[in-house]
Design a protein around this motif. Sequence first.
Motif, PDB file in Angstrom:
ATOM      1  N   GLU A 516      47.344  25.991  24.497  1.00  0.00           N
ATOM      2  CA  GLU A 516      46.663  25.478  23.315  1.00  0.00           C
ATOM      3  C   GLU A 516      47.548  25.373  22.067  1.00  0.00           C
ATOM      4  O   GLU A 516      47.477  24.358  21.348  1.00  0.00           O
ATOM      5  CB  GLU A 516      45.432  26.322  23.012  1.00  0.00           C
ATOM      6  CG  GLU A 516      44.525  25.699  21.981  1.00  0.00           C
ATOM      7  CD  GLU A 516      43.172  26.375  21.943  1.00  0.00           C
ATOM      8  OE1 GLU A 516      42.183  25.684  21.621  1.00  0.00           O
ATOM      9  OE2 GLU A 516      43.094  27.591  22.228  1.00  0.00           O
ATOM     10  N   PRO A 517      48.399  26.353  21.742  1.00  0.00           N
ATOM     11  CA  PRO A 517      49.217  26.200  20.526  1.00  0.00           C
ATOM     12  C   PRO A 517      50.110  24.965  20.560  1.00  0.00           C
ATOM     13  O   PRO A 517      50.197  24.225  19.558  1.00  0.00           O
ATOM     14  CB  PRO A 517      50.034  27.497  20.488  1.00  0.00           C
ATOM     15  CG  PRO A 517      49.186  28.490  21.214  1.00  0.00           C
ATOM     16  CD  PRO A 517      48.556  27.717  22.320  1.00  0.00           C
ATOM     17  N   ALA A 518      50.800  24.727  21.675  1.00  0.00           N
ATOM     18  CA  ALA A 518      51.650  23.539  21.774  1.00  0.00           C
ATOM     19  C   ALA A 518      50.806  22.273  21.754  1.00  0.00           C
ATOM     20  O   ALA A 518      51.194  21.256  21.153  1.00  0.00           O
ATOM     21  CB  ALA A 518      52.484  23.603  23.049  1.00  0.00           C
ATOM     22  N   TRP A 519      49.646  22.321  22.392  1.00  0.00           N
ATOM     23  CA  TRP A 519      48.733  21.174  22.397  1.00  0.00           C
ATOM     24  C   TRP A 519      48.330  20.814  20.970  1.00  0.00           C
ATOM     25  O   TRP A 519      48.345  19.642  20.584  1.00  0.00           O
ATOM     26  CB  TRP A 519      47.507  21.543  23.234  1.00  0.00           C
ATOM     27  CG  TRP A 519      46.520  20.434  23.453  1.00  0.00           C
ATOM     28  CD1 TRP A 519      45.637  19.937  22.544  1.00  0.00           C
ATOM     29  CD2 TRP A 519      46.304  19.700  24.666  1.00  0.00           C
ATOM     30  NE1 TRP A 519      44.866  18.958  23.101  1.00  0.00           N
ATOM     31  CE2 TRP A 519      45.248  18.784  24.410  1.00  0.00           C
ATOM     32  CE3 TRP A 519      46.864  19.742  25.927  1.00  0.00           C
ATOM     33  CZ2 TRP A 519      44.770  17.910  25.387  1.00  0.00           C
ATOM     34  CZ3 TRP A 519      46.380  18.874  26.903  1.00  0.00           C
ATOM     35  CH2 TRP A 519      45.369  17.978  26.634  1.00  0.00           C
ATOM     36  N   ASN A 520      47.986  21.812  20.179  1.00  0.00           N
ATOM     37  CA  ASN A 520      47.544  21.564  18.806  1.00  0.00           C
ATOM     38  C   ASN A 520      48.678  21.030  17.929  1.00  0.00           C
ATOM     39  O   ASN A 520      48.454  20.176  17.063  1.00  0.00           O
ATOM     40  CB  ASN A 520      46.971  22.840  18.202  1.00  0.00           C
ATOM     41  CG  ASN A 520      45.653  23.240  18.835  1.00  0.00           C
ATOM     42  OD1 ASN A 520      44.971  22.422  19.451  1.00  0.00           O
ATOM     43  ND2 ASN A 520      45.285  24.513  18.711  1.00  0.00           N
ATOM     44  N   LEU A 521      49.899  21.515  18.156  1.00  0.00           N
ATOM     45  CA  LEU A 521      51.034  20.984  17.405  1.00  0.00           C
ATOM     46  C   LEU A 521      51.270  19.523  17.743  1.00  0.00           C
ATOM     47  O   LEU A 521      51.550  18.708  16.852  1.00  0.00           O
ATOM     48  CB  LEU A 521      52.296  21.796  17.716  1.00  0.00           C
ATOM     49  CG  LEU A 521      52.378  23.215  17.156  1.00  0.00           C
ATOM     50  CD1 LEU A 521      53.738  23.815  17.466  1.00  0.00           C
ATOM     51  CD2 LEU A 521      52.126  23.227  15.653  1.00  0.00           C
TER      52      LEU A 521
END
Length: 600
Positions: A516-521
């Motif tokens: 999720e963190p990389a997805w949101n970035l």
Amino acid sequence: MKKVVFVLLVLVSTQIKAQSFQIRGVLPWHNFLSGPSAWNEDDYTKYLDDCQKNGINFIAFHNYTGGGERYLNYVEPMIKIQYKNVLPEAGFDHSGMARWGYLPMKIKDFPFGLEKHFLSTRGVGYFGADCAVTAKTNEERYEKAQSLMQKVLLMAHQRNMQMAMGFEFGVAPPEYASIRTNSDMYWKGDGSLVYNPFDPDATGILYATIDNIIETYKGIDWIYLWLNEHCMFGVNPEIALKNRYMQQFYSENEKFYDLEGVNESLKFLGVWSQAYIQKAYDYVRLKAPEIKIAIGGWGSESQMALLLRGLDKALPQDITFSMLNPDQGKFGHPAFFSEIAKNRDVWAIPWLESDASLWHLQPRVDDLRSQVKKASADKLNGVIGIHWRTEEIRENFETFMFFAQNPDSTNSTSDIYKDYCAVNFGNYAAEYLSPVLAKYDVNGVLKQVASEEYYAYTPAWGKLSQVQLNACNEIILAIDLCTENKPNDEQLQNLEWLKANYEFTLLFDKVSRGLEPAWNLRDRYLIAMEPTVISADELIKAKESLKNIPIRQMMEVFASKVRSRGELGELSSIIQRVWGEYQLLDKFMKTHLLNSNLTK
């Protein structure tokens, strides 16, 4: 389970006090790789043998023929709708296609040696049904698919099962939109085209569909007419009623739909459906009067539910009515079915599983028990179970069929789990595992863990609440205790299979949270109108989170439990979607962020 024994069938305490349903059916739904879209002849043979053993006497198939939005080009080849020499592009899904949110991928590109679980058919390289991956042309896709389904019809009849072939009336493959000879061959809906039942070309397409079913499937018992899930959304009745034939038919029949909750749009949908169904009915009666007709649709009030009472007043009584139970089976059939059942045959369609959670176990024994018993109490003459997978729904399937044959049985959900566990997992499991499984079946905690195969993957899939995490861990602990108490070899294998399902559920939660963190970035970067400033801290955290997800372990755990064609399709889908997105995120982090000046 490898050895399927539904001990409820031999319970001394169970007495068959009510006549079983006349129609006890299944509706294996084509579209996803976890369902019959990926089956071959031997898979159908095993499935139909299992159906026969469990008292099934009816099987139905639904064939997509296009539609709105993402359904636009979703045309399946079981029915060959060839009109004016136009042959629409069609095919069953395989791992090389992008329909339903799949990221195309060849078997040779599956990671971590997982390709060993797949047999690449004749070197084609994609996972799917043989008829899909070996066909070289569009014509071959039809030929091979229809040849397979002709064999299925024969096998069904050999097992004393009736068979239905279904399609969605008023929906046509996209190629036909351009051959209209009248301006109102169709009306524009919300992302869809709604065909006019009084247009000559629209009617020609309908008749070509029915002709192909009759000609291809000699001896077919039923034609199943489906109201499309989305086709009427956004249609303006005022525009449609400018057609004088539609206006005249509407004026004569709108009275049937003066019902509570039916607005003008739904009233038009009712009359439109009536026109299409009546035309199809009359044509079948002319061409093949021995074939029976059933209608079906989705259970929302904005779809089919509010229309059936009007259709009941308007349509011939030898048309059987059915509808998918509302909200993907969360609720049983509507109460008014009991009134319609006084006039004609009516079937309820419980969901043996939901397609919103097709990578997870879905305990539904309690729901199915109550919904089938309700269908009996309301004097419906049939129940049909919709599903995709076969292995993960075993308890649901057998519960559904037991009560379809014994609707007056007093066996409780706890009784069902206790006896099922005794046979498949051992006597210790009957005492200590079955209460845990029954508890989480009844309270519904684990019914809807997200894995919505009809959409593309996002990190929202698989996320568990703390209650769900606790439930999975409690079940795994109970399974471990059972394995220590001397089950036989087969029971041990079944326990290991069950445990792997819940281990996968826990691992998938971690993988989605880690992605999720990389997805949101990536979302921030792609949405912004100007170069986005991303802090070094959140960049490092996203990179570490992506690096540390247990994606290999998750896929290997799932692969360890594969014992059916459906599970193989799920594994392919997991690899294509989750691994595919992982690769894209990893590449994005390296090429778009790490090598840029976006950090501060």
